[in-house]
Design a protein around this motif. Structure first.
Motif, mmCIF file in Angstrom:
data_model
loop_
_atom_site.group_PDB
_atom_site.id
_atom_site.type_symbol
_atom_site.label_atom_id
_atom_site.label_comp_id
_atom_site.label_asym_id
_atom_site.label_seq_id
_atom_site.Cartn_x
_atom_site.Cartn_y
_atom_site.Cartn_z
ATOM 1 N N VAL A 196 -15.111 -44.286 46.976
ATOM 2 C CA VAL A 196 -14.704 -43.412 46.074
ATOM 3 C C VAL A 196 -13.980 -43.998 44.890
ATOM 4 N N HIS A 197 -13.885 -43.349 43.426
ATOM 5 C CA HIS A 197 -12.921 -43.806 42.421
ATOM 6 C C HIS A 197 -12.229 -43.010 41.823
ATOM 7 N N GLN A 198 -11.214 -42.931 41.414
ATOM 8 C CA GLN A 198 -10.240 -42.205 40.529
ATOM 9 C C GLN A 198 -10.511 -42.114 39.334
ATOM 10 N N ARG A 199 -10.921 -41.109 38.741
ATOM 11 C CA ARG A 199 -11.299 -41.073 37.235
ATOM 12 C C ARG A 199 -10.158 -40.270 36.256
ATOM 13 N N GLY A 200 -9.032 -40.069 36.935
ATOM 14 C CA GLY A 200 -8.071 -39.650 36.129
ATOM 15 C C GLY A 200 -6.534 -39.773 36.814
ATOM 16 N N ARG A 201 -5.505 -39.570 36.017
ATOM 17 C CA ARG A 201 -4.319 -39.612 36.457
ATOM 18 C C ARG A 201 -3.600 -38.313 37.165
ATOM 19 N N GLY A 202 -3.064 -38.573 38.338
ATOM 20 C CA GLY A 202 -2.060 -37.347 38.768
ATOM 21 C C GLY A 202 -3.147 -36.842 40.340
ATOM 22 N N SER A 203 -2.441 -36.021 40.897
ATOM 23 C CA SER A 203 -2.769 -35.464 42.304
ATOM 24 C C SER A 203 -4.200 -34.581 42.046
ATOM 25 N N ALA A 204 -4.489 -34.290 41.149
ATOM 26 C CA ALA A 204 -5.651 -33.247 40.839
ATOM 27 C C ALA A 204 -6.803 -34.013 41.141
ATOM 28 N N PHE A 205 -6.943 -35.394 40.696
ATOM 29 C CA PHE A 205 -7.881 -36.447 40.546
ATOM 30 C C PHE A 205 -7.938 -36.947 42.098
ATOM 31 N N GLY A 206 -6.883 -36.814 42.834
ATOM 32 C CA GLY A 206 -6.787 -37.806 44.106
ATOM 33 C C GLY A 206 -7.251 -37.011 45.372
ATOM 34 N N LEU A 207 -6.776 -37.501 46.457
ATOM 35 C CA LEU A 207 -6.935 -36.616 47.841
ATOM 36 C C LEU A 207 -5.795 -36.000 48.246
ATOM 37 N N ARG A 208 -6.167 -34.864 48.659
ATOM 38 C CA ARG A 208 -5.227 -33.746 48.763
ATOM 39 C C ARG A 208 -5.619 -33.099 50.253
ATOM 40 N N LEU A 209 -4.791 -33.285 51.298
ATOM 41 C CA LEU A 209 -4.816 -33.056 52.694
ATOM 42 C C LEU A 209 -4.022 -31.904 53.150
ATOM 43 N N VAL A 210 -4.623 -31.073 53.842
ATOM 44 C CA VAL A 210 -3.697 -30.213 54.797
ATOM 45 C C VAL A 210 -3.909 -30.474 56.366
ATOM 46 N N ASN A 399 4.520 -16.665 61.053
ATOM 47 C CA ASN A 399 3.533 -17.394 60.424
ATOM 48 C C ASN A 399 4.401 -18.630 59.647
ATOM 49 N N ILE A 400 5.208 -18.264 59.111
ATOM 50 C CA ILE A 400 6.066 -19.242 58.337
ATOM 51 C C ILE A 400 6.830 -20.191 59.248
ATOM 52 N N GLU A 401 7.451 -19.838 60.506
ATOM 53 C CA GLU A 401 7.862 -20.915 61.432
ATOM 54 C C GLU A 401 6.558 -21.566 61.963
ATOM 55 N N PHE A 402 5.670 -21.199 62.236
ATOM 56 C CA PHE A 402 4.407 -21.795 62.637
ATOM 57 C C PHE A 402 3.876 -22.694 61.624
ATOM 58 N N ILE A 403 3.831 -22.618 60.540
ATOM 59 C CA ILE A 403 3.280 -23.528 59.320
ATOM 60 C C ILE A 403 4.585 -24.642 59.511
ATOM 61 N N ARG A 404 5.834 -24.244 59.381
ATOM 62 C CA ARG A 404 6.504 -25.399 59.336
ATOM 63 C C ARG A 404 6.866 -26.316 60.566
ATOM 64 N N GLN A 405 6.388 -25.732 61.624
ATOM 65 C CA GLN A 405 6.384 -26.309 63.022
ATOM 66 C C GLN A 405 5.218 -27.276 63.088
ATOM 67 N N ASN A 406 4.077 -26.936 62.328
ATOM 68 C CA ASN A 406 2.850 -27.570 62.701
ATOM 69 C C ASN A 406 1.998 -28.208 61.542
ATOM 70 N N PHE A 407 2.469 -27.597 60.166
ATOM 71 C CA PHE A 407 1.480 -28.136 59.092
ATOM 72 C C PHE A 407 2.386 -29.238 58.053
ATOM 73 N N ALA A 408 1.589 -29.983 57.670
ATOM 74 C CA ALA A 408 1.838 -31.095 56.632
ATOM 75 C C ALA A 408 1.014 -31.109 55.703
ATOM 76 N N PHE A 409 1.519 -31.329 54.578
ATOM 77 C CA PHE A 409 0.647 -31.472 53.208
ATOM 78 C C PHE A 409 0.741 -33.117 52.784
ATOM 79 N N LEU A 410 -0.362 -33.500 52.557
ATOM 80 C CA LEU A 410 -0.203 -35.172 52.061
ATOM 81 C C LEU A 410 -1.358 -35.096 50.624
ATOM 82 N N ASP A 411 -0.736 -35.661 49.637
ATOM 83 C CA ASP A 411 -1.501 -35.873 48.452
ATOM 84 C C ASP A 411 -1.292 -37.287 48.190
ATOM 85 N N VAL A 412 -2.328 -38.015 48.016
ATOM 86 C CA VAL A 412 -2.511 -39.342 47.643
ATOM 87 C C VAL A 412 -3.302 -39.668 46.418
ATOM 88 N N TYR A 413 -2.546 -40.321 45.304
ATOM 89 C CA TYR A 413 -3.465 -40.195 44.137
ATOM 90 C C TYR A 413 -2.502 -41.533 43.310
#
Length: 550
Positions: A196-210, A399-413
């Motif tokens: 894949v190729h990124q066609r614009g600047r910023g996280s909106a054009f990159g990889l966004r993971l939950v 839910n808020i504690e479950f998210i903070r204990q188990n979830f992580a967001f990652l944006d690569v761009y």
């Protein structure tokens, strides 16, 4: 004028003509007869000093060229699209606890201490643990097989995936085995994985993971992985191995990591003698890199010593069982690290073309108080919690504690679409060397490239003059020899003529004598006094030839 004077005059005329006509400054002032002698001496000193300076400068240039110097050029190119790197993610925890009993955990902890090199293990405990899993599974224990069965799965870890605003998923990730167990790579370039190729600047054009790190499945055993909670990720070239332990970056749970890449750094080196880069063919990897080369040396060394490979190494060889790890692999790797530390650099040179990604990571806390309901609804938090409860794991946190204990967001761009190319070049090639030599000649003696041909022509004329001189000397010697031979022949002819005349006179005298000694009646005639006839003396001139004339 004799031959020597004529030769000396020709030599002086040749050198004077060369000095007056050459483009090399200074010589014409030295031979100019109209200039006073003190000034000619002064020009001789100045020309000599300048010639010495030119010679020293040329020698230094030659030494510089022979040292094979190199220079560095940097080229920055802005582009509309840019090839995206590979992104590998791993969980700090290697094995989940859901399918293991307490007895499994006890024996497994013994075995994993060997594979993870965490402390000493009693040999008796190792034998008991190996027998336990052999009796339970019907085969020897292999860590990779266990990790494939009990490791975190990408379908559970990857909750959401977006690339350039388009939905992606676990099917876009390739599974690899590292020291962290099961890891997953996006944009690996493997079969059925298009780049894949990124066609614009910023996280909106990159990889966004939950990502769900599944901390509720952590085994709690330090030997099963790391005591940390979270994920390890690495941004690397598709041709390189992910060095998770050396170059990986961490994401704790409850955090949003923004991994921005300023651009691509491409390094192009030169082989010896100008640089240190090189390459060798690899058996287990498609592309060369220093990491893959070192890994291959380790694999070959262990195979040669132990006839097996470590679980995280590639290849079709048999993975090492626990006893082989304990008795052979660990001592062999210790010897490998100490014995080959100086030879690895020569066996695994730096690749001539490398791609580097300098990643800047920043973090923010998730979720915000006002976004709890939105995140819970978007990612089906309630459904995930219910699935976990169905597996026998009790979860009572909101839910808020479950998210903070188990979830992580990652944006690569990419934050900028450009390539910075660092190119190593030869600092002094053949053309540059000639230019530098010309500069030295022009600076010190006012010469040029054609001046060298003038000197060559002078040397040729000088050698030709010497050849003519030798031929002239040989000609003179031959003429001398011929003249002496001619004189000798004349002398011999003269001697031969005189000898013939004297012989005739002598015969006639004898005849007269014979007739005068007889009378008319045959009586002998008597003289009044005796007469003696003497033979003439024949002068002889010896032939003398000087040996120098031959």
């Amino acid at each position: 004028m004799d031959g020597y004077e004529r030769t000396r005059k020709e030599s002086i005329d040749l050198e004077k003509t060369f000095a007056e006509r050459t483009t090399c400054h200074g010589l014409a002032h030295i031979v100019d007869q109209d200039v006073p002698k003190p000034r000619r001496y002064w020009w001789s000193v100045v020309t000599l000093v300048a010639s010495i300076g030119c010679l020293i400068g040329c020698i230094q240039l030659l030494q510089y060229v022979l040292s094979c110097p190199s220079s560095i050029d940097i080229e920055i190119t802005h582009q509309d699209t840019l090839a995206f790197p590979a992104v590998t993610i791993c969980n700090f925890n290697q094995l989940t606890k859901t399918a293991l009993t307490e007895e499994d955990n006890r024996h497994l902890e013994t075995l994993l201490r060997i594979y993870h090199r965490k402390g000493r293990v009693d040999k008796k405990d190792l034998e008991v643990a190996s027998s336990y899993f052999r009796n339970k599974t019907g085969a020897d224990f292999h860590l990779q097989n266990l990790t494939n069965d009990l490791g975190h799965r990408k379908d559970d870890i990857i909750v959401s995936c977006l690339w350039d605003g388009q939905v992606c998923g676990p099917e876009n990730f390739t599974t690899i085995f590292t020291v962290y167990g099961n890891c997953y790579t996006f944009n690996s370039g493997k079969v059925n994985q298009s780049l894949v190729h990124q066609r614009g600047r910023g996280s909106a054009f990159g990889l966004r993971l939950v990502l769900n790190i599944e901390q509720y499945k952590y085994s709690g055993k330090i030997s099963y992985g790391s005591p940390d909670a979270g994920l390890r990720f690495s941004v690397h070239s598709i041709n390189d191995l992910p060095e998770m332990d050396a170059e990986g970056m961490s994401i704790p749970p409850g955090m949003h990591a923004y991994a921005s890449i300023p651009g691509v750094d491409i390094i192009e080196g030169l082989p010896t003698p100008w640089g240190q880069c090189g390459q060798r063919n690899l058996k287990y990897y498609d592309h060369y890199s220093v990491a893959s080369c070192k890994r291959e040396l380790e694999i070959d060394y262990v195979l040669n010593k132990c006839n097996c490979k470590e679980p995280h190494h590639p290849g079709n060889s048999t993975p090492c069982p626990p006893f082989s790890m304990y008795e052979c692999v660990l001592p062999a790797m210790s010897r490998f690290q100490t014995s080959t530390i100086t030879s690895i650099a020569s066996q695994c040179p730096v690749a001539c073309t490398e791609m580097e990604y300098n990643v800047d990571v920043s973090y923010s806390l998730i979720p915000s108080q006002v976004a709890i309901d939105g995140i819970s609804a978007e990612y089906n938090i309630s459904k995930i919690i219910q699935k976990v409860k169905n597996q026998g794991i009790n979860i009572t946190t909101p839910n808020i504690e479950f998210i903070r204990q188990n979830f992580a967001f990652l944006d690569v761009y990419y934050k900028d679409l450009y390539t910075s190319k660092t190119i190593q070049k030869e600092a002094s090639g053949f053309v540059a060397f000639l230019s530098d030599i010309g500069g030295q000649l022009g600076l010190y003696v006012g010469g040029s490239f054609l001046t060298m041909f003038e000197f060559g022509e002078y040397i040729y004329d000088k050698c030709f003059q010497q050849t003519k001189r030798k031929k002239r000397a040989i000609g003179r010697q031959m003429r001398t020899i011929r003249e002496k031979r001619r004189a000798s022949n004349i002398a011999r002819s003269s001697i031969h003529g005189n000898s013939s005349g004297n012989s005739s006179s002598l015969n006639r005298s004898n005849e007269v004598k014979s007739s005068s000694t007889k009378t008319k009646n045959g009586a002998p005639f008597k003289f009044g006094k005796s007469h003696h006839i003497t033979s003439p003396t024949i002068p002889t001139t010896p032939l003398s030839i000087d040996k120098n004339d031959i």
